[in-house]
Design an enzyme around this catalytic site. Structure first.
Site, PDB file in Angstrom:
ATOM      1  N   LYS A 260      46.648 -25.943  94.966  1.00 53.57           N
ATOM      2  CA  LYS A 260      47.170 -25.206  93.830  1.00 53.57           C
ATOM      3  C   LYS A 260      46.597 -23.860  94.205  1.00 53.57           C
ATOM      4  CE  LYS A 260      45.698 -28.745  90.463  1.00 53.57           C
ATOM      5  NZ  LYS A 260      46.794 -28.810  89.534  1.00 53.57           N
ATOM      6  N   ARG A 334      48.331 -39.770  88.709  1.00 54.12           N
ATOM      7  CA  ARG A 334      49.107 -41.148  88.546  1.00 54.12           C
ATOM      8  C   ARG A 334      49.164 -42.231  89.387  1.00 54.12           C
ATOM      9  NH1 ARG A 334      54.503 -37.619  87.691  1.00 54.12           N
ATOM     10  NH2 ARG A 334      52.836 -36.088  87.255  1.00 54.12           N
TER      11      ARG A 334
HETATM   12  N1  BES Z   1      44.951 -32.499  87.117  1.00 52.64           N
HETATM   13  C1  BES Z   1      46.389 -31.868  87.309  1.00 52.64           C
HETATM   14  C2  BES Z   1      46.559 -31.437  85.706  1.00 52.64           C
HETATM   15  C3  BES Z   1      45.955 -30.483  84.967  1.00 52.64           C
HETATM   16  C4  BES Z   1      46.584 -29.206  84.690  1.00 52.64           C
HETATM   17  C5  BES Z   1      44.963 -30.867  84.277  1.00 52.64           C
HETATM   18  C6  BES Z   1      45.643 -28.284  83.988  1.00 52.64           C
HETATM   19  C7  BES Z   1      44.302 -29.819  83.560  1.00 52.64           C
HETATM   20  C8  BES Z   1      44.726 -28.520  83.375  1.00 52.64           C
HETATM   21  C9  BES Z   1      47.257 -32.601  87.727  1.00 52.64           C
HETATM   22  O1  BES Z   1      46.704 -33.421  89.012  1.00 52.64           O
HETATM   23  C10 BES Z   1      48.317 -31.863  88.414  1.00 52.64           C
HETATM   24  O2  BES Z   1      47.918 -31.113  89.181  1.00 52.64           O
HETATM   25  N2  BES Z   1      49.793 -32.274  87.720  1.00 52.64           N
HETATM   26  C11 BES Z   1      50.786 -31.406  88.259  1.00 52.64           C
HETATM   27  C12 BES Z   1      51.907 -32.433  88.287  1.00 52.64           C
HETATM   28  C13 BES Z   1      53.237 -31.848  89.342  1.00 52.64           C
HETATM   29  C14 BES Z   1      52.875 -31.600  90.482  1.00 52.64           C
HETATM   30  C15 BES Z   1      54.209 -32.855  89.022  1.00 52.64           C
HETATM   31  C16 BES Z   1      51.277 -30.155  87.072  1.00 52.64           C
HETATM   32  O3  BES Z   1      51.142 -30.564  86.043  1.00 52.64           O
HETATM   33  O4  BES Z   1      51.511 -29.200  87.695  1.00 52.64           O
HETATM   34 MN    MN Z   2      46.808 -32.479  90.443  1.00 52.11          MN
END
Ligand code: BES
Ligand code: MN
Ligand code: ZN
Length: 480
Positions: A260, A334
């Site tokens: 990230k 997931r």
């Molecule tokens: N833990 C994150 C989602 C999240 C975002 C939680 C903001 C709390 C605040 C999750 O694991 C994630 O990274 N999701 C990605 C999925 C994508 C790569 C398909 C996202 O939402 O960007």
């Molecule tokens: Mn994630």
């Protein structure tokens, strides 16, 4: 903080008096009630809108009066916001004791008062474990009503239990990721199990391998802390229904090799908020002795890059023989939830409710005050929506259209874990639905509501909210 119901308006010296002013209230009458207020205060105006506030002093008694806009009488959302504003004001004025006096002779239904009390407590919370300068909490609030209220306060001890568990969940989510790692989560679950007579089963690497929990093992491969799948069970002597609760427990989400960017990683200690909510709900259920069998499942690991990290292109084979192509290691939630949902479905419960900080897209869609509800079972979604309205942990129903299913189909496996063409919260929900068999299933995406980067309209501090604990307990209480 102690909240006490008083039979009449009799404030002690040095206690701050808070007077909710409802919309359309006759101010002249109100002033008559408080002759001790000095004249200039009477010329000020307050209409009763939420957010309005007027501070004034009574000179002789050196008492602080706070007139706070209370909105529409009886409206639950306004009770929450009134409580929030009141606590912010009390803290700003360094008042640690207050008398909240409802001078308007309105009916105050029990649900209104429950929301008021809940949000007074919730807004007295601060996470300052790591600060030398602690902010002073409010210590005591007395509630007094001009009109006698039918509500005796008999349900307060029960409420105190639920609120205490919500507070523990917040502490756990706010705890730094160096401390709140999978090992520490196992300890927290074990401690709660010991305290409340719950049964805990902890699968670590050997059991995870033996049971084919390959999502957890893949995501957890690069962590120095071994992953875990926890099963926490409340089983009363008599019950007719079984509910499984599942909570995402990524104790830190760096994104894995799909790292990230800095500012999106900052708050990723919150990625175990689902697991914390499940722990809080199970503890409350046990303490309240609800006549249901409730099983909490928490898959726990960190999602980090590293030499052993799982990679885009990897294919995970699940215990139910489904295969998943990893296209993005940051869609890890997931992948670990799939393991837990397979275990959940095998238990043949009457329903599965799963909470996860799953997608950034739900934050874009619904912001920080509504969690996304994804559910194809009408009765289940109706029950959850009702619990949401009465607890204040709000839900907004999102669709699970079968038409989008093909967007998560893979060319080399049965499914893939991400697809970049929009609707990512829905696609995540569809992905999870692939692992629940025929059991009625609700997925709740709490990415926006579990952790606030700034206060919202009913919670006055940033950080963990404990979202889910009160919602789940409410839902289960209605069920039992
Ligand atoms: N833990 C994150 C989602 C999240 C975002 C939680 C903001 C709390 C605040 C999750 O694991 C994630 O990274 N999701 C990605 C999925 C994508 C790569 C398909 C996202 O939402 O960007
Ligand atoms: Mn994630
Ligand atoms: Zn995550």
């Amino acid at each position: 903080m102690k909240i006490i119901k008083k039979s009449s308006y009799r404030p002690q010296p040095h206690v701050c008096v808070v007077i909710p002013v409802f919309k359309g209230a006759a101010l002249a009458e109100l002033w008559q009630e408080f002759p001790e207020l000095e004249y200039p205060a009477r010329q000020k105006r307050i209409k009763g809108e939420i957010g309005e506030a007027l501070a004034c002093h009574s000179l002789e008694q050196r008492r602080l009066f706070l007139l706070v806009g209370a909105g529409k009488p009886g409206r639950l959302a306004d009770a929450r916001r009134l409580a929030c504003r009141t606590m912010t004001l009390l803290r700003e004025h360094l008042a640690t004791r207050a008398l909240l006096y409802f001078a308007a002779p309105l009916p105050y239904p029990p649900e209104y008062l429950r929301n008021l009390v809940d949000y007074l407590h919730l807004n007295n919370y601060r996470f300052d474990r790591y600060r030398k300068k602690k902010s002073k909490p409010v210590e005591r609030i007395e509630l007094a009503f001009k009109k006698r209220v039918s509500w005796s306060g008999a349900e307060w001890p029960e409420r105190a239990i639920v609120l205490e568990e919500a507070r523990l969940a917040r502490d756990l989510v706010n705890e730094i990721p160096a401390r709140a790692n999978p090992d520490a989560m196992v300890q927290a679950f074990a401690a709660a199990a010991g305290r409340h007579g719950l049964k805990l089963e902890a699968w670590r690497r050997p059991e995870l391998e033996a049971n084919g929990m390959s999502g957890l093992l893949a995501v957890g491969a690069s962590s120095c802390c071994e992953p875990a799948l926890l099963t926490l069970t409340h089983e009363p002597r008599d019950f007719s229904r079984t509910v499984v609760l599942v909570g995402k427990g990524i104790t830190f989400d760096a994104g894995g090799l799909n790292l990230k960017p800095g500012n999106s990683m900052e708050e990723m200690k919150c990625d175990m908020a689902g697991a914390a909510a499940v722990l809080g709900a199970l503890s409350a259920v046990a303490r309240l002795r609800l006549p249901l069998k409730v099983i909490g499942l928490a898959p726990l690991t960190e999602n980090l890059p590293g030499r052993r990290a799982y990679k885009p292109g990897d294919i995970i084979t699940y215990a139910n023989k489904k295969t998943v192509e990893v296209v993005n290691t940051d869609a890890e939630g997931r992948l670990i939830l799939a393991d837990a949902l397979i275990v959940a479905a095998r238990l043949k419960p009457d329903m599965i409710i799963e909470l996860s900080t799953l997608t950034g897209a739900i934050v874009t869609a619904l912001g920080d005050s509504y969690a996304g509800l994804f559910c194809r079972n009408r009765r289940l979604s109706a029950g959850l929506l009702q619990a949401a309205e009465s607890s204040g942990e709000l839900l907004w129903e999102m669709p699970l259209p079968g038409e989008y299913r093909e967007s998560i189909a893979s060319k080399v496996a049965d499914l893939k874990n991400a697809n970049y063409n929009g609707a990512s919260s829905i696609k995540a929900g569809l992905f999870l639905s692939e692992f629940t068999g025929r059991v009625p299933f609700a997925h709740i995406d709490i990415a926006g509501t579990a952790f606030l980067s700034k206060p919202n309209f009913c919670l006055n501090s940033e950080g963990a909210t404990g979202f889910g604990v009160r919602l789940l307990v409410e839902f289960l209480q209605n069920l039992g």
